[in-house]
Design a protein around this motif. Structure first.
Motif, PDB file in Angstrom:
ATOM      1  N   ALA A   1     -25.430  75.414  55.086  1.00 49.09           N
ATOM      2  CA  ALA A   1     -25.118  74.147  54.438  1.00 49.09           C
ATOM      3  C   ALA A   1     -23.964  73.529  55.186  1.00 49.09           C
ATOM      4  O   ALA A   1     -23.989  72.178  55.652  1.00 49.09           O
ATOM      5  CB  ALA A   1     -24.543  73.974  53.013  1.00 49.09           C
ATOM      6  N   ILE A   2     -23.072  74.079  55.696  1.00 46.27           N
ATOM      7  CA  ILE A   2     -21.808  73.837  56.262  1.00 46.27           C
ATOM      8  C   ILE A   2     -22.152  73.522  57.925  1.00 46.27           C
ATOM      9  O   ILE A   2     -21.914  72.466  58.280  1.00 46.27           O
ATOM     10  CB  ILE A   2     -20.796  75.017  56.228  1.00 46.27           C
ATOM     11  N   TYR A   3     -23.103  74.648  58.440  1.00 49.10           N
ATOM     12  CA  TYR A   3     -23.722  74.134  59.905  1.00 49.10           C
ATOM     13  C   TYR A   3     -24.379  72.749  59.749  1.00 49.10           C
ATOM     14  O   TYR A   3     -24.108  72.026  60.652  1.00 49.10           O
ATOM     15  CB  TYR A   3     -24.137  75.290  60.240  1.00 49.10           C
ATOM     16  N   ALA A   4     -25.278  72.619  58.728  1.00 47.52           N
ATOM     17  CA  ALA A   4     -26.157  71.472  58.712  1.00 47.52           C
ATOM     18  C   ALA A   4     -25.450  70.303  58.865  1.00 47.52           C
ATOM     19  O   ALA A   4     -25.627  69.240  59.225  1.00 47.52           O
ATOM     20  CB  ALA A   4     -27.219  71.655  57.665  1.00 47.52           C
ATOM     21  N   ALA A   5     -24.406  70.311  57.690  1.00 46.51           N
ATOM     22  CA  ALA A   5     -23.646  69.230  57.393  1.00 46.51           C
ATOM     23  C   ALA A   5     -22.763  68.673  58.639  1.00 46.51           C
ATOM     24  O   ALA A   5     -22.823  67.502  58.992  1.00 46.51           O
ATOM     25  CB  ALA A   5     -22.525  69.546  56.420  1.00 46.51           C
ATOM     26  N   ILE A   6     -22.165  69.635  59.322  1.00 46.79           N
ATOM     27  CA  ILE A   6     -21.218  69.306  60.684  1.00 46.79           C
ATOM     28  C   ILE A   6     -22.368  68.800  61.776  1.00 46.79           C
ATOM     29  O   ILE A   6     -22.020  67.905  62.494  1.00 46.79           O
ATOM     30  CB  ILE A   6     -20.305  70.584  61.014  1.00 46.79           C
ATOM     31  N   ALA A   7     -23.468  69.621  62.115  1.00 46.39           N
ATOM     32  CA  ALA A   7     -24.319  68.843  63.002  1.00 46.39           C
ATOM     33  C   ALA A   7     -24.946  67.715  62.763  1.00 46.39           C
ATOM     34  O   ALA A   7     -25.096  66.970  63.567  1.00 46.39           O
ATOM     35  CB  ALA A   7     -25.366  70.092  63.084  1.00 46.39           C
ATOM     36  N   GLY A   8     -25.236  67.405  61.430  1.00 40.63           N
ATOM     37  CA  GLY A   8     -25.677  66.055  61.132  1.00 40.63           C
ATOM     38  C   GLY A   8     -24.710  64.946  60.921  1.00 40.63           C
ATOM     39  O   GLY A   8     -24.950  64.155  61.398  1.00 40.63           O
ATOM     40  N   ALA A   9     -23.479  65.191  60.660  1.00 44.52           N
ATOM     41  CA  ALA A   9     -22.332  64.128  61.020  1.00 44.52           C
ATOM     42  C   ALA A   9     -22.269  63.976  62.525  1.00 44.52           C
ATOM     43  O   ALA A   9     -22.022  62.769  62.799  1.00 44.52           O
ATOM     44  CB  ALA A   9     -21.238  64.976  60.427  1.00 44.52           C
ATOM     45  N   GLN A  10     -22.328  64.925  63.176  1.00 51.33           N
ATOM     46  CA  GLN A  10     -22.299  64.508  64.756  1.00 51.33           C
ATOM     47  C   GLN A  10     -23.367  63.747  65.197  1.00 51.33           C
ATOM     48  O   GLN A  10     -23.362  62.803  65.863  1.00 51.33           O
ATOM     49  CB  GLN A  10     -22.405  66.148  65.504  1.00 51.33           C
ATOM     50  N   ILE A  11     -24.619  64.193  64.629  1.00 47.41           N
ATOM     51  CA  ILE A  11     -25.725  63.070  64.792  1.00 47.41           C
ATOM     52  C   ILE A  11     -25.577  61.587  64.504  1.00 47.41           C
ATOM     53  O   ILE A  11     -25.862  60.642  65.296  1.00 47.41           O
ATOM     54  CB  ILE A  11     -27.166  63.747  64.419  1.00 47.41           C
TER      55      ILE A  11
END
Length: 191
Positions: free
Chosen positions: A155-165
């Protein structure tokens, strides 16, 4: 001398290919453009990398290996696992700071349908390295039990990668920072 020159040219190709992939994804890796960036003939790239899939694999592997070292450095230099978790988003922020670039693996993951298998394997390794590191930090910080750490790490990885996108799509690094703060406020990441 010849071995050093060969290593230098190979390294220059990898660096140029990494920049192209961070800006345009796997589809942006073009031998002609890379040759121009490196200052060699396009056909010369085949001497170092027989085809685009082999080059893409090498670039993606190097990328996750570099990130693994960065994560290890965070673990080593942070005063605590909690502090290491606070520093984690910085890795993704650095790409945005470099001319609004995006994580190479996130970009390539969106090209799933066209990636050669060996490139996809390295892209997935990037996610695995990140989630393994996050799991370790979450457990050490006593924010998750070992059996629950995988889900929260993803969830953390997806959230941070998503924030970057999202931040890249607006060319707004402040948006990235705002999203990370919202994850902290919501309890996904430590404050």
């Amino acid at each position: 001398m010849a071995a050093t020159l060969k290593r230098d040219v190979r390294e220059a190709i990898l660096v140029a290919a990494r920049e192209a992939a961070m800006a345009y994804g796997y589809g942006g890796i073009n031998f002609r453009d890379l040759a121009e960036a490196v200052g060699i003939k396009a056909a010369s790239i085949n001497y170092y990398f027989a085809n685009k899939a082999i080059l893409g694999e090498a670039v993606a592997r190097r990328y996750w290996e570099d990130i693994a070292r960065d994560l290890e450095a965070i673990s080593t230099n942070a005063q605590s696992p909690m502090e290491a978790l606070r520093q984690y988003p910085r890795i993704f922020r650095l790409s945005l700071e470099r001319n609004n670039r995006m994580c190479l693996s996130s970009f390539m993951a969106t090209e799933y349908d066209v990636l050669p298998e060996q490139v996809l394997k390295e892209v997935q390794a990037f996610a695995d390295v990140n989630t393994a590191w996050l799991r370790e930090q979450l457990v050490a910080a006593k924010l998750a039990k070992p059996k629950d750490s995988e889900t929260r790490a993803r969830a953390i990885y997806a959230a941070i990668a998503g924030a970057q996108i999202i931040a890249r799509s607006r060319s707004d690094i402040n948006l990235f920072d705002s999203l990370v703060r919202s994850y902290q406020d919501a309890g996904l990441l430590p404050n």
